[in-house]
Design an enzyme around this catalytic site. Structure first.
Site, PDB file in Angstrom:
ATOM      1  N   SER A  82       0.901  -1.319   0.086  1.00  0.00           N
ATOM      2  CA  SER A  82       0.100   0.001   0.177  1.00  0.00           C
ATOM      3  C   SER A  82       0.888   1.048   0.051  1.00  0.00           C
ATOM      4  O   SER A  82       2.214   1.219   0.023  1.00  0.00           O
ATOM      5  CB  SER A  82      -0.842  -0.004   1.236  1.00  0.00           C
ATOM      6  OG  SER A  82       0.062   0.115   2.402  1.00  0.00           O
ATOM      7  N   LYS A  83       0.211   2.341   0.230  1.00  0.00           N
ATOM      8  CA  LYS A  83       1.039   3.551   0.086  1.00  0.00           C
ATOM      9  C   LYS A  83       1.851   4.003   1.127  1.00  0.00           C
ATOM     10  O   LYS A  83       2.897   4.099   1.091  1.00  0.00           O
ATOM     11  CB  LYS A  83      -0.042   4.792   0.095  1.00  0.00           C
ATOM     12  CG  LYS A  83      -0.777   5.375  -1.372  1.00  0.00           C
ATOM     13  CD  LYS A  83      -0.472   6.905  -1.234  1.00  0.00           C
ATOM     14  CE  LYS A  83      -1.023   7.250  -2.745  1.00  0.00           C
ATOM     15  NZ  LYS A  83      -2.448   6.854  -3.014  1.00  0.00           N
ATOM     16  N   ARG A  84       1.464   3.239   2.362  1.00  0.00           N
ATOM     17  CA  ARG A  84       2.076   3.349   3.561  1.00  0.00           C
ATOM     18  C   ARG A  84       3.542   2.623   3.282  1.00  0.00           C
ATOM     19  O   ARG A  84       4.538   2.970   4.067  1.00  0.00           O
ATOM     20  CB  ARG A  84       1.497   2.661   4.526  1.00  0.00           C
ATOM     21  CG  ARG A  84       1.879   2.441   5.958  1.00  0.00           C
ATOM     22  CD  ARG A  84       0.819   1.919   6.862  1.00  0.00           C
ATOM     23  NE  ARG A  84      -0.052   0.717   6.304  1.00  0.00           N
ATOM     24  CZ  ARG A  84       0.418  -0.526   6.725  1.00  0.00           C
ATOM     25  NH1 ARG A  84       1.402  -0.687   7.580  1.00  0.00           N
ATOM     26  NH2 ARG A  84       0.100  -1.666   6.120  1.00  0.00           N
ATOM     27  N   GLY A 140       5.238   2.137   0.519  1.00  0.00           N
ATOM     28  CA  GLY A 140       5.943   2.719  -0.643  1.00  0.00           C
ATOM     29  C   GLY A 140       5.429   2.549  -2.014  1.00  0.00           C
ATOM     30  O   GLY A 140       6.091   2.744  -2.947  1.00  0.00           O
TER      31      GLY A 140
END
Ligand code: GLU
Length: 524
Positions: free
Chosen positions: A261-263, A265
């Site tokens: 996920s975005k978290r 990277g």
């Protein structure tokens, strides 16, 4: 039995990346593109870019350009695509609607597909009911047996409809190059929707037509598509198309083994670029997201990847995304750069941070220029933003050179080197204190530095001379940090930096002494 592509000669390998332009190029698509590219290159084959833009509602107008720009930036270049054309174009699905219509009509005429008039509400209610009694939520087949006349009548009346493919109740089997034999019971899925109407095909249908028409030999894509493969195979069989070879790449997972996920990277490639990652590092990093050479070797250029890559060495299990590894590789590739090149790469960050400014030869052009390295053709000179003092590329190169070793991302350069471009540093006087030094001792160190340094002639102001003169003085003290720490702190205003002698050399005599005096002013 339909022939498949098992005996493909190397030059006949044709693979594709088929992104939907619904967002910026992200790491998953870039990794899939890279693996396709490497496979094509290794086999002297073709790598095709196809834009799957049939889902008009989800299209992001920035996406296509972003995808192309960033694939190119990574060095993943296609041999056929919407921008360069090719023998099997057009390469944008929205420009291929007539081709799909032809095949839809064929399936309808052969009764392998049919119009379905069930409303969305009806279908949803059916799905909910099936699920409530523990059955797979497949379509009941209500419209599967409507007579030709009935269909014509309803179409003529303008009743809303979609087109369904008659899914034969059979077992579908395919050999995945990475995952081995995969079996699927098609009787579980019911008749699938392949188009909203003749002019609006859906993904599973359009992809089959395109892969066939573009003579795709191998479909290499993410594992998330594995459940689509049997559907696509059945459509191929209904149309008498050969079956491409499939290879489904493992999912990319975060370090906690959950979907990336975005978290973790999962940011756009353009964002990696902005943060100062080099394309070489990203390519090297992405190659290891699911592939490994089976040796300890970690550093791979694109050329060596092309040589070593094989689908046999792609793993089945999830590929763990570890940003620390990317940082490590990026640092490595930064250290490989010549100082001239690294300075070019760092300049945009210094400009963006407002530390330096390019002065253009033609003022009018400025607003059109992106932040980038401005070559000498258009840049007259660079200035320190705050003081408007002219600075040479040579000066910038010296600064960059003393930070090359510790730079992990280009974007770090402005924070590491800002003190070179500031007129006055802003730091707490406590920074000047080494260990338990008293104010009196700091004062005396600074006085001593000023006295010694003032005596050095400008032409002798080199880091070697500074070191030769100051080190013996520092050794005379109880702890050499008592002289060197206040010096470094006074020159940089930072807890950590490159060494004081090299910094003093770059700052020059005048600024060095000015900063020591200013530090002295802080200790009353
Ligand atoms: N448009 C699909 C995607 O972006 C392509 C999948 C495929 O490679 O078939 O995921």
């Amino acid at each position: 039995m339909i022939e498949d592509f098992k005996f493909i000669k190397p030059g006949e390998v044709r693979v594709r990346i088929a992104p939907a332009p619904t967002g910026l190029l992200h790491i998953g698509t870039a990794r899939t593109a890279l693996f396709n590219y490497l496979f094509a290159k290794k086999n002297q084959g073709s790598f095709i870019l196809r834009i799957e833009d049939t889902d008009i509602e989800r299209i992001d107008p920035r996406a296509e350009k972003d995808i192309m720009e960033n694939l190119k930036w990574l060095g993943i270049e296609w041999t056929e695509g919407p921008d360069i054309g090719g023998e099997y174009g057009p390469y944008r699905q929205s420009q291929r609607l007539e081709i799909y219509a032809k095949y839809l009509e064929k399936l309808l005429a052969e009764d392998k597909a049919y119009y379905c008039f069930c409303s969305e509400e009806e279908l949803e209610a059916e799905k909910q009911y099936k699920m409530s009694i523990g059955e797979p939520p497949r379509y009941s087949g209500k419209c599967a047996q409507l007579s030709k006349e009935e269909v014509q009548k309803r179409l003529a009346e303008g009743q809303p409809s979609i087109i369904r493919f008659r899914v034969p109740a059979k077992k579908v089997e395919f050999e995945d190059l990475i995952r081995g034999k995969i079996e699927f019971d098609a009787s579980l899925i019911g008749d699938i929707v392949i188009a909203k109407d003749l002019a609006t095909p859906l993904y599973n249908f359009a992809v089959v037509i395109d892969d066939f028409e573009m003579k795709i030999s191998h479909v290499i894509r993410g594992e998330d598509h594995i459940s689509n493969t049997p559907k696509q195979i059945l459509i191929q069989e209904a149309l008498g198309f050969p079956r491409p070879i499939y290879a489904h790449l493992p999912l990319i997972l975060g370090p906690d083994r959950t979907k990336l996920s975005k978290r973790h990277g999962a940011i756009a490639i353009s964002e990696y670029k902005k943060r100062g990652y080099l394309p070489e590092a990203l390519v090297n990093f992405m190659a290891f997201l699911g592939w490994n050479p089976g040796t300890e070797r970690e550093i791979y250029s694109m050329a060596s990847l092309i040589k070593e890559f094989s689908l046999e060495r792609v793993q089945k299990g999830g590929a763990i995304f570890n940003i620390k590894r990317l940082d490590f590789l990026n640092g490595f590739y930064i250290r490989q750069k010549s100082i001239e090149k690294l300075t070019e790469l760092c300049l945009p960050y210094l400009i963006e941070a407002g530390l330096i400014e390019p002065v253009f030869k033609e003022e009018s052009k400025v607003s059109e220029l992106p932040t980038a390295f401005f070559g000498t053709e258009i840049v007259q000179k660079y200035e320190i933003a705050e003081t408007k003092e002219e600075i040479s590329l040579e000066f910038l190169r010296k600064i960059i050179s003393i930070y090359q070793e510790r730079l992990k991302k280009l974007s770090e350069i402005s924070e590491l080197t800002d003190f070179f471009f500031k007129d006055k540093l802003d730091y707490d006087k406590e920074l000047l204190r080494w260990k338990e030094m008293t104010d009196e001792e700091i004062r005396s160190s600074l006085d001593k530095l000023e006295k010694i340094l003032s005596r050095i002639k400008t032409e002798d102001w080199t880091k070697e001379n500074l070191e030769n003169i100051l080190m013996p003085e520092a050794e005379k003290m109880a702890d050499r940090g008592m002289l060197l720490w206040p010096l470094r702190a006074a020159l940089t205003g930072k807890e950590a930096s490159a060494g004081p002698f090299e910094i003093a050399e770059i700052l020059g005599k005048e600024k060095t002494i000015k900063r020591i005096k200013e530090a002295r002013g802080l200790i009353k």
